[in-house]
Motif scaffolding. Structure first.
Motif, PDB file in Angstrom:
ATOM      1  N   PHE A 143       0.847  -1.203   0.000  1.00 46.20           N
ATOM      2  CA  PHE A 143       0.000   0.000   0.000  1.00 46.20           C
ATOM      3  C   PHE A 143       0.882   1.252   0.000  1.00 46.20           C
ATOM      4  N   TYR A 144       1.840   1.300   0.911  1.00 46.43           N
ATOM      5  CA  TYR A 144       2.723   2.472   0.996  1.00 46.43           C
ATOM      6  C   TYR A 144       3.642   2.569  -0.226  1.00 46.43           C
ATOM      7  N   SER A 145       4.096   1.438  -0.740  1.00 45.79           N
ATOM      8  CA  SER A 145       4.942   1.458  -1.940  1.00 45.79           C
ATOM      9  C   SER A 145       4.223   2.120  -3.108  1.00 45.79           C
ATOM     10  N   LYS A 146       2.938   1.837  -3.257  1.00 45.22           N
ATOM     11  CA  LYS A 146       2.145   2.438  -4.334  1.00 45.22           C
ATOM     12  C   LYS A 146       2.038   3.958  -4.188  1.00 45.22           C
ATOM     13  N   LEU A 147       2.265   4.457  -2.972  1.00 46.37           N
ATOM     14  CA  LEU A 147       2.180   5.893  -2.715  1.00 46.37           C
ATOM     15  C   LEU A 147       3.564   6.542  -2.683  1.00 46.37           C
ATOM     16  N   GLY A 148       4.571   5.818  -3.173  1.00 44.23           N
ATOM     17  CA  GLY A 148       5.896   6.394  -3.311  1.00 44.23           C
ATOM     18  C   GLY A 148       6.864   6.110  -2.176  1.00 44.23           C
ATOM     19  N   TYR A 149       6.491   5.292  -1.238  1.00 43.27           N
ATOM     20  CA  TYR A 149       7.379   4.972  -0.115  1.00 43.27           C
ATOM     21  C   TYR A 149       8.346   3.876  -0.513  1.00 43.27           C
ATOM     22  N   GLN A 150       9.574   3.998  -0.006  1.00 40.50           N
ATOM     23  CA  GLN A 150      10.627   3.025  -0.280  1.00 40.50           C
ATOM     24  C   GLN A 150      11.059   2.371   1.027  1.00 40.50           C
ATOM     25  N   LEU A 151      11.400   1.094   0.958  1.00 39.73           N
ATOM     26  CA  LEU A 151      11.879   0.368   2.129  1.00 39.73           C
ATOM     27  C   LEU A 151      13.205   0.946   2.584  1.00 39.73           C
ATOM     28  N   GLU A 152      13.385   1.000   3.900  1.00 35.87           N
ATOM     29  CA  GLU A 152      14.666   1.439   4.451  1.00 35.87           C
ATOM     30  C   GLU A 152      14.988   0.584   5.672  1.00 35.87           C
ATOM     31  N   GLY A 153      16.119  -0.059   5.654  1.00 32.99           N
ATOM     32  CA  GLY A 153      16.558  -0.859   6.788  1.00 32.99           C
ATOM     33  C   GLY A 153      15.863  -2.203   6.874  1.00 32.99           C
ATOM     34  N   GLU A 154      16.057  -2.837   8.013  1.00 31.38           N
ATOM     35  CA  GLU A 154      15.517  -4.172   8.274  1.00 31.38           C
ATOM     36  C   GLU A 154      14.150  -4.078   8.948  1.00 31.38           C
ATOM     37  N   GLU A 155      13.405  -5.176   8.914  1.00 30.52           N
ATOM     38  CA  GLU A 155      12.149  -5.257   9.662  1.00 30.52           C
ATOM     39  C   GLU A 155      12.470  -5.208  11.153  1.00 30.52           C
ATOM     40  N   PHE A 156      11.514  -4.717  11.939  1.00 26.04           N
ATOM     41  CA  PHE A 156      11.706  -4.595  13.381  1.00 26.04           C
ATOM     42  C   PHE A 156      10.374  -4.767  14.088  1.00 26.04           C
ATOM     43  N   ASP A 157      10.434  -4.994  15.390  1.00 28.67           N
ATOM     44  CA  ASP A 157       9.236  -5.144  16.202  1.00 28.67           C
ATOM     45  C   ASP A 157       8.825  -3.782  16.757  1.00 28.67           C
ATOM     46  N   GLU A 158       7.531  -3.484  16.643  1.00 30.04           N
ATOM     47  CA  GLU A 158       6.979  -2.270  17.257  1.00 30.04           C
ATOM     48  C   GLU A 158       5.643  -2.642  17.874  1.00 30.04           C
ATOM     49  N   ASP A 159       5.540  -2.484  19.158  1.00 25.83           N
ATOM     50  CA  ASP A 159       4.309  -2.810  19.892  1.00 25.83           C
ATOM     51  C   ASP A 159       3.877  -4.257  19.683  1.00 25.83           C
ATOM     52  N   GLY A 160       4.850  -5.151  19.538  1.00 30.03           N
ATOM     53  CA  GLY A 160       4.558  -6.574  19.431  1.00 30.03           C
ATOM     54  C   GLY A 160       4.235  -7.081  18.035  1.00 30.03           C
ATOM     55  N   ALA A 161       4.409  -6.240  17.013  1.00 32.13           N
ATOM     56  CA  ALA A 161       4.118  -6.659  15.637  1.00 32.13           C
ATOM     57  C   ALA A 161       5.274  -6.260  14.724  1.00 32.13           C
ATOM     58  N   PRO A 162       5.560  -7.077  13.701  1.00 34.92           N
ATOM     59  CA  PRO A 162       6.651  -6.728  12.783  1.00 34.92           C
ATOM     60  C   PRO A 162       6.285  -5.517  11.920  1.00 34.92           C
ATOM     61  N   HIS A 163       7.248  -4.621  11.773  1.00 37.68           N
ATOM     62  CA  HIS A 163       7.084  -3.394  11.000  1.00 37.68           C
ATOM     63  C   HIS A 163       8.282  -3.212  10.081  1.00 37.68           C
ATOM     64  N   GLN A 164       8.132  -2.305   9.119  1.00 35.68           N
ATOM     65  CA  GLN A 164       9.188  -1.943   8.187  1.00 35.68           C
ATOM     66  C   GLN A 164       9.226  -0.427   8.076  1.00 35.68           C
ATOM     67  N   LYS A 165      10.390   0.155   8.255  1.00 36.15           N
ATOM     68  CA  LYS A 165      10.538   1.592   8.030  1.00 36.15           C
ATOM     69  C   LYS A 165      10.429   1.847   6.531  1.00 36.15           C
ATOM     70  N   MET A 166       9.634   2.851   6.176  1.00 44.75           N
ATOM     71  CA  MET A 166       9.458   3.232   4.778  1.00 44.75           C
ATOM     72  C   MET A 166       9.552   4.764   4.684  1.00 44.75           C
ATOM     73  N   VAL A 167      10.101   5.246   3.594  1.00 42.31           N
ATOM     74  CA  VAL A 167      10.361   6.670   3.436  1.00 42.31           C
ATOM     75  C   VAL A 167       9.849   7.157   2.084  1.00 42.31           C
ATOM     76  N   ALA A 168       9.213   8.317   2.108  1.00 42.42           N
ATOM     77  CA  ALA A 168       8.798   8.992   0.875  1.00 42.42           C
ATOM     78  C   ALA A 168       9.452  10.365   0.817  1.00 42.42           C
ATOM     79  N   TYR A 169       9.872  10.741  -0.379  1.00 45.10           N
ATOM     80  CA  TYR A 169      10.461  12.058  -0.607  1.00 45.10           C
ATOM     81  C   TYR A 169       9.500  12.815  -1.513  1.00 45.10           C
ATOM     82  N   LEU A 170       8.940  13.906  -0.992  1.00 40.96           N
ATOM     83  CA  LEU A 170       7.912  14.662  -1.717  1.00 40.96           C
ATOM     84  C   LEU A 170       8.513  15.929  -2.300  1.00 40.96           C
ATOM     85  N   SER A 171       8.451  16.098  -3.607  1.00 39.59           N
ATOM     86  CA  SER A 171       8.924  17.328  -4.247  1.00 39.59           C
ATOM     87  C   SER A 171       8.013  18.469  -3.871  1.00 39.59           C
ATOM     88  N   LEU A 172       8.621  19.618  -3.573  1.00 36.73           N
ATOM     89  CA  LEU A 172       7.816  20.785  -3.179  1.00 36.73           C
ATOM     90  C   LEU A 172       7.412  21.608  -4.374  1.00 36.73           C
TER      91      LEU A 172
END
Length: 172
Positions: A143-172
């Motif tokens: 879902f986030y990839s379709k909105l321009g987000y890119q994976l960054e780093g490894e998967e990690f646990d947050e509040d007991g569930a696996p997560h992935q950091k994702m980053v979007a760069y928005l042109s101004l």
């Protein structure tokens, strides 16, 4: 003739509003509506603990509320905040009530947040690109990839569930 209509339905009439700052009249009621949607999705539906759902970011974050018209029934929310001592905004707490997800309101909320972040970046004289970071639950990385987000780093646990950091760069 089948009784099961599988054609996409038009979304119900709705609006997305930015919750006014905490010191303005009516903002607490609207923030409570955002939190109620999040509790329905994250606590009741997904099983996250209530004590991590409402956090120290809520009082100062910018919250968006998706609600039906004309009833003003809250059905979705998202928030963002500028992470201290960084050059980015954090997207978090995207939630749409289950019965309304078929209308792609999550996408509308993220795009509203992107527009707001770009305006905020322009007003504060930031660089030519605004950076938005999210911690995606694994099932919604696409879902986030379709909105321009890119994976960054490894998967990690947050509040007991696996997560992935994702980053979007928005042109101004």
């Amino acid at each position: 003739m089948s009784n099961h209509d599988t054609s996409p339905r038009a979304p119900p009439s709705h609006e997305i509003i930015v919750i006014p700052p905490a010191d303005q009249y009516g903002s607490r009621v609207l923030l409570d509506q955002c939190i109620d949607v999040r509790i329905d999705v994250f606590v009741h539906e997904q099983g996250f603990p209530l004590d991590v759902e409402v956090d120290e970011q809520d009082p100062t974050a910018t919250h968006f509320l998706l609600r039906l018209l004309p009833s003003l029934t809250p059905i979705g929310t998202i928030r963002t905040y500028k992470v201290e001592r960084t050059n980015y905004h954090k997207l978090s707490r995207l939630a749409v009530l289950k019965s309304y997800r078929q209308y792609h309101f999550g996408r509308d909320l993220v795009l509203s947040l992107h527009r707001w972040v770009k305006e905020d970046a322009k007003q504060t004289g930031e660089l030519q690109v605004a950076k938005v970071v999210c911690h995606s639950q694994l099932p919604v990385k696409r879902f986030y990839s379709k909105l321009g987000y890119q994976l960054e780093g490894e998967e990690f646990d947050e509040d007991g569930a696996p997560h992935q950091k994702m980053v979007a760069y928005l042109s101004l």
